[in-house]
Design a protein around this motif. Structure first.
Motif, PDB file in Angstrom:
ATOM      1  N   LEU A   7       0.859  -1.369   0.076  1.00 25.12           N
ATOM      2  CA  LEU A   7      -0.133  -0.096   0.019  1.00 25.12           C
ATOM      3  C   LEU A   7       0.734   1.494   0.077  1.00 25.12           C
ATOM      4  CD1 LEU A   7      -2.965   1.291   0.056  1.00 25.12           C
ATOM      5  CD2 LEU A   7      -2.796   1.077   2.485  1.00 25.12           C
ATOM      6  N   ILE A   8       2.023   1.233   0.850  1.00 25.69           N
ATOM      7  CA  ILE A   8       2.890   2.451   0.866  1.00 25.69           C
ATOM      8  C   ILE A   8       3.467   2.721  -0.417  1.00 25.69           C
ATOM      9  CG2 ILE A   8       4.940   3.070   1.501  1.00 25.69           C
ATOM     10  CD1 ILE A   8       4.130   2.130   4.466  1.00 25.69           C
ATOM     11  N   ALA A   9       3.992   1.703  -1.201  1.00 26.83           N
ATOM     12  CA  ALA A   9       4.400   1.716  -2.457  1.00 26.83           C
ATOM     13  C   ALA A   9       3.505   2.202  -3.541  1.00 26.83           C
ATOM     14  CB  ALA A   9       5.015   0.180  -2.980  1.00 26.83           C
ATOM     15  N   ALA A  10       2.235   1.749  -3.515  1.00 29.12           N
ATOM     16  CA  ALA A  10       1.261   2.331  -4.434  1.00 29.12           C
ATOM     17  C   ALA A  10       0.923   3.791  -4.189  1.00 29.12           C
ATOM     18  CB  ALA A  10       0.131   1.474  -4.074  1.00 29.12           C
ATOM     19  N   VAL A  11       0.975   4.062  -2.832  1.00 25.95           N
ATOM     20  CA  VAL A  11       0.632   5.702  -2.637  1.00 25.95           C
ATOM     21  C   VAL A  11       1.912   6.490  -3.165  1.00 25.95           C
ATOM     22  CG1 VAL A  11       0.617   7.109  -0.870  1.00 25.95           C
ATOM     23  CG2 VAL A  11      -0.607   5.113  -0.763  1.00 25.95           C
ATOM     24  N   LEU A  12       3.087   5.902  -2.875  1.00 25.51           N
ATOM     25  CA  LEU A  12       4.240   6.535  -3.277  1.00 25.51           C
ATOM     26  C   LEU A  12       4.441   6.664  -4.830  1.00 25.51           C
ATOM     27  CD1 LEU A  12       6.941   5.956  -0.756  1.00 25.51           C
ATOM     28  CD2 LEU A  12       5.785   7.792  -1.335  1.00 25.51           C
ATOM     29  N   VAL A  33      -0.421  11.640   4.359  1.00 24.76           N
ATOM     30  CA  VAL A  33       0.650  12.951   4.006  1.00 24.76           C
ATOM     31  C   VAL A  33       0.968  13.643   5.399  1.00 24.76           C
ATOM     32  CG1 VAL A  33       0.902  14.808   2.657  1.00 24.76           C
ATOM     33  CG2 VAL A  33      -0.359  12.978   1.698  1.00 24.76           C
ATOM     34  N   ASP A  34      -0.087  13.943   6.013  1.00 30.88           N
ATOM     35  CA  ASP A  34       0.276  14.463   7.485  1.00 30.88           C
ATOM     36  C   ASP A  34       1.266  13.950   8.236  1.00 30.88           C
ATOM     37  OD1 ASP A  34      -1.117  16.874   7.980  1.00 30.88           O
ATOM     38  OD2 ASP A  34      -2.975  15.929   8.362  1.00 30.88           O
ATOM     39  N   ARG A  35       1.105  12.280   8.443  1.00 27.97           N
ATOM     40  CA  ARG A  35       2.035  11.535   8.978  1.00 27.97           C
ATOM     41  C   ARG A  35       3.344  11.450   8.339  1.00 27.97           C
ATOM     42  NH1 ARG A  35      -2.269   8.029   9.213  1.00 27.97           N
ATOM     43  NH2 ARG A  35      -1.436   6.869   7.559  1.00 27.97           N
ATOM     44  N   ALA A  36       3.615  11.804   7.061  1.00 29.59           N
ATOM     45  CA  ALA A  36       4.789  11.796   6.418  1.00 29.59           C
ATOM     46  C   ALA A  36       5.507  12.969   6.786  1.00 29.59           C
ATOM     47  CB  ALA A  36       4.577  11.549   4.942  1.00 29.59           C
ATOM     48  N   ILE A  37       4.884  14.320   6.758  1.00 25.72           N
ATOM     49  CA  ILE A  37       5.230  15.517   7.018  1.00 25.72           C
ATOM     50  C   ILE A  37       5.717  15.653   8.603  1.00 25.72           C
ATOM     51  CG2 ILE A  37       4.710  18.061   7.085  1.00 25.72           C
ATOM     52  CD1 ILE A  37       2.841  17.600   4.484  1.00 25.72           C
ATOM     53  N   SER A  38       4.805  15.175   9.333  1.00 25.60           N
ATOM     54  CA  SER A  38       5.301  15.351  10.735  1.00 25.60           C
ATOM     55  C   SER A  38       6.234  14.457  11.106  1.00 25.60           C
ATOM     56  CB  SER A  38       4.032  14.997  11.607  1.00 25.60           C
ATOM     57  OG  SER A  38       3.708  13.819  11.472  1.00 25.60           O
ATOM     58  N   GLY A  39       6.254  13.321  10.406  1.00 23.85           N
ATOM     59  CA  GLY A  39       7.654  12.291  10.706  1.00 23.85           C
ATOM     60  C   GLY A  39       9.052  12.975  10.139  1.00 23.85           C
ATOM     61  N   GLY A  40       8.891  13.806   9.165  1.00 25.43           N
ATOM     62  CA  GLY A  40      10.135  14.296   8.530  1.00 25.43           C
ATOM     63  C   GLY A  40      10.463  13.548   7.468  1.00 25.43           C
ATOM     64  N   ARG A  41       9.478  12.695   6.996  1.00 25.58           N
ATOM     65  CA  ARG A  41       9.732  12.206   5.426  1.00 25.58           C
ATOM     66  C   ARG A  41       9.243  13.004   4.431  1.00 25.58           C
ATOM     67  NH1 ARG A  41       6.743   8.951   8.954  1.00 25.58           N
ATOM     68  NH2 ARG A  41       5.236   8.679   7.498  1.00 25.58           N
ATOM     69  N   LEU A  42      10.028  14.181   4.272  1.00 23.33           N
ATOM     70  CA  LEU A  42       9.363  15.058   3.355  1.00 23.33           C
ATOM     71  C   LEU A  42       9.744  14.772   1.844  1.00 23.33           C
ATOM     72  CD1 LEU A  42      11.078  18.008   5.148  1.00 23.33           C
ATOM     73  CD2 LEU A  42       8.750  17.266   5.427  1.00 23.33           C
ATOM     74  N   VAL A  43      10.620  13.830   1.639  1.00 22.06           N
ATOM     75  CA  VAL A  43      10.498  13.220   0.017  1.00 22.06           C
ATOM     76  C   VAL A  43       9.232  12.531  -0.292  1.00 22.06           C
ATOM     77  CG1 VAL A  43      11.786  11.998  -1.402  1.00 22.06           C
ATOM     78  CG2 VAL A  43      13.056  13.441  -0.060  1.00 22.06           C
ATOM     79  N   GLN A  44       8.864  11.758   0.765  1.00 21.89           N
ATOM     80  CA  GLN A  44       7.734  10.881   0.732  1.00 21.89           C
ATOM     81  C   GLN A  44       6.530  11.804   0.703  1.00 21.89           C
ATOM     82  OE1 GLN A  44       6.618   8.432   4.233  1.00 21.89           O
ATOM     83  NE2 GLN A  44       5.108   7.478   3.110  1.00 21.89           N
ATOM     84  N   GLU A  46       6.319  14.962  -0.553  1.00 23.95           N
ATOM     85  CA  GLU A  46       6.255  15.566  -1.781  1.00 23.95           C
ATOM     86  C   GLU A  46       6.024  14.756  -2.819  1.00 23.95           C
ATOM     87  OE1 GLU A  46       6.599  19.299  -3.461  1.00 23.95           O
ATOM     88  OE2 GLU A  46       7.752  18.927  -1.420  1.00 23.95           O
ATOM     89  N   ALA A  47       6.288  13.505  -2.787  1.00 21.37           N
ATOM     90  CA  ALA A  47       5.881  12.444  -3.841  1.00 21.37           C
ATOM     91  C   ALA A  47       4.458  12.282  -3.772  1.00 21.37           C
ATOM     92  CB  ALA A  47       6.355  11.284  -3.645  1.00 21.37           C
ATOM     93  N   MET A  48       3.710  12.220  -2.419  1.00 21.57           N
ATOM     94  CA  MET A  48       2.366  11.925  -2.446  1.00 21.57           C
ATOM     95  C   MET A  48       1.543  13.062  -2.983  1.00 21.57           C
ATOM     96  SD  MET A  48       2.659  10.149   1.234  1.00 21.57           S
ATOM     97  CE  MET A  48       0.904   9.559   1.357  1.00 21.57           C
ATOM     98  N   LEU A  49       2.013  14.397  -2.588  1.00 21.10           N
ATOM     99  CA  LEU A  49       1.385  15.708  -2.790  1.00 21.10           C
ATOM    100  C   LEU A  49       1.400  15.599  -4.577  1.00 21.10           C
ATOM    101  CD1 LEU A  49       2.401  18.088  -0.404  1.00 21.10           C
ATOM    102  CD2 LEU A  49       0.354  17.241  -0.610  1.00 21.10           C
ATOM    103  N   ALA A  50       2.550  15.118  -5.156  1.00 21.14           N
ATOM    104  CA  ALA A  50       2.600  15.204  -6.729  1.00 21.14           C
ATOM    105  C   ALA A  50       1.854  14.486  -7.296  1.00 21.14           C
ATOM    106  CB  ALA A  50       4.167  15.234  -7.065  1.00 21.14           C
ATOM    107  N   ARG A  51       1.357  13.434  -6.687  1.00 20.54           N
ATOM    108  CA  ARG A  51       0.514  12.326  -7.222  1.00 20.54           C
ATOM    109  C   ARG A  51      -0.741  13.014  -8.056  1.00 20.54           C
ATOM    110  NH1 ARG A  51      -0.678   7.131  -4.217  1.00 20.54           N
ATOM    111  NH2 ARG A  51      -2.090   6.937  -6.227  1.00 20.54           N
ATOM    112  N   THR A  52      -1.193  12.640  -9.168  1.00 21.37           N
ATOM    113  CA  THR A  52      -2.256  13.270  -9.987  1.00 21.37           C
ATOM    114  C   THR A  52      -3.613  12.195 -10.122  1.00 21.37           C
ATOM    115  OG1 THR A  52      -1.283  12.243 -12.237  1.00 21.37           O
ATOM    116  CG2 THR A  52      -0.757  14.638 -11.592  1.00 21.37           C
ATOM    117  N   ASP A  53      -3.485  11.014  -9.458  1.00 23.82           N
ATOM    118  CA  ASP A  53      -4.306  10.081  -9.575  1.00 23.82           C
ATOM    119  C   ASP A  53      -5.264  10.335  -8.199  1.00 23.82           C
ATOM    120  OD1 ASP A  53      -2.349   8.936  -8.346  1.00 23.82           O
ATOM    121  OD2 ASP A  53      -3.191   6.907  -8.734  1.00 23.82           O
TER     122      ASP A  53
END
Length: 143
Positions: A7-12, A33-44, A46-53
């Motif tokens: 699921l994480i791979a699918a999201v990313l 996405v909130d958890r990724a930001i608060s956990g300092g996983r900013l690359v993750q 960013e990738a999630m926010l860039a998704r178009t689907d």
């Protein structure tokens, strides 16, 4: 564990339709996405926010982008984003707290104190807002 990794791979990596097909509603995606930001996983994040689907409502997207900016210490952008959102969602303690932290980093002490007091009044369990208020009180010599 394996299904969670899939699921994480699918999201990313944006496997088309997988997020909704897997039963992950928009609110769960936003929370991820909130958890990724608060956990300092900013690359993750960013990738999630860039998704178009995946569709994220405009207010949530702007909040997440401002939170990302705050996490990246782009404080002016974060402050502007949170203040604009507060014009539309006044009383949201998450926005008040984040705007207060950004204002504090920019040394806008009066604004920071006001936003942080609003946040702690509405959400007394917000440890970040209380901690930022403590910094303001310490700087003022109020011990």
């Amino acid at each position: 564990m394996t299904s969670r990794l899939i699921l994480i791979a699918a999201v990313l990596f944006g496997i088309p339709g997988f997020v909704h097909a897997a039963g992950l509603p928009e609110s769960s995606f936003v929370a991820a996405v909130d958890r990724a930001i608060s956990g300092g996983r900013l690359v993750q994040a960013e990738a999630m926010l860039a998704r178009t689907d995946v569709t994220i409502n405009a207010i949530d997207r702007r909040r997440l982008e401002a939170a990302r900016d705050l996490a990246q210490h782009r404080d002016r952008e974060a402050y502007a984003g949170f203040e604009a959102l507060l014009g539309e969602a006044a009383g949201d303690c998450r926005l008040q707290s984040s705007a207060g932290v950004a204002a504090l980093r920019l040394n806008y002490i009066e604004i920071a104190e006001r936003r942080l007091r609003e946040a702690t009044s509405a959400c007394p369990g917000d440890g970040i807002a209380w901690g930022a208020l403590a910094v303001i009180e310490d700087r003022a010599g109020h011990w």
